[in-house]
Enzyme design. Structure first.
Site, PDB file in Angstrom:
ATOM      1  CB  CYS A 136     -42.519 -38.409  -4.373  1.00 57.30           C
ATOM      2  SG  CYS A 136     -41.801 -39.902  -5.034  1.00 57.30           S
ATOM      3  CB  CYS A 157     -41.271 -42.582  -3.621  1.00 58.34           C
ATOM      4  SG  CYS A 157     -40.522 -41.205  -2.757  1.00 58.34           S
ATOM      5  CB  CYS A 197     -42.036 -36.078   7.407  1.00 60.30           C
ATOM      6  SG  CYS A 197     -42.226 -37.324   6.132  1.00 60.30           S
TER       7      CYS A 197
END
Length: 164
Positions: free
Chosen positions: A11, A87, A95
Site C-alpha cells: 500500500c 490500495c 513497483c
C-alpha cells in the site's frame, strides 16, 4: 513454489490495510504462508486504529512498523512468492523489480485511514477493512496452490481480489 510462501502486501503508506493484511496472513497462513507488508511512501508509523483493532482481535502488534517496499527488493530480503496491492494508488505505481517474479494481484480496498468523522466511524471503517481482508486471505490460504497452473492461479487471485 514450495511452502512456506512469502506474501507481500503493498500500500502507499503501509500504515493500515497492508499492516492488517500482514497480521492476518501470519495468523491464517498457519506457517504455510509468511506475511509481510510495505509501502511506496511509508508514513513512518502504523495507524493507531489499525493497531487497536489488531490488539482487540488478539494479535501481538510488536511486528508492526511502516516500511518501504525497497526493503523487499534489497539483497538478503525474503524471496517473494506473492505480491498483493491493497490500495489503488500502489497498484498504479511502478513497483521495484521483485527477484523470482512473484505472482501478483490487486486486492484494492478503500482506505480506512481516510475516513473522517467520529472515532466510532473510523473504527467501523477499519473493522470493515479487516473483515474484507480476512475473507480474502482465508480464501487465498485455502487454495490448492501446488495443483494450480500459473494462469489458473493468477485468475483465482484476481477473483479473490474482487470479493467483498
Amino acid at each position: 513454489m514450495t511452502a512456506p510462501f512469502h506474501v507481500l502486501f503493498l500500500c502507499t503508506g503501509n500504515s493500515a490495510r497492508s499492516i492488517l493484511a500482514e497480521a492476518i496472513m501470519n495468523r491464517e497462513g498457519k506457517g504455510r504462508f509468511i506475511g509481510h507488508s510495505a509501502g511506496s511512501r511509508p508514513t513512518g508509523a502504523p495507524n493507531p486504529f489499525a493497531l487497536s483493532l489488531l490488539q482487540r482481535e488478539g494479535f501481538d502488534t510488536s511486528f508492526a512498523r511502516s516500511k518501504s517496499w525497497d526493503e523487499f527488493a534489497a539483497p538478503g530480503a525474503p524471496k517473494l512468492d506473492f505480491v498483493f496491492t491493497v490500495c489503488d494508488s500502489a497498484a498504479a505505481e511502478e513497483c521495484p523489480y521483485w527477484p523470482g517474479q512473484p505472482v501478483s494481484a490487486h486486492w484494492g480496498l478503500p482506505d480506512p485511514a481516510a475516513v473522517e468523522g467520529s472515532d466510532a466511524a473510523k473504527a467501523l471503517a477499519f473493522a470493515e477493512t479487516y473483515r474484507a481482508l480476512n475473507r480474502r486471505i482465508q480464501a487465498f490460504a485455502a487454495l490448492p496452490i501446488a495443483t494450480l497452473d500459473a494462469l489458473t492461479l493468477k485468475a483465482r487471485l484476481s477473483e479473490i481480489g474482487r470479493t467483498e
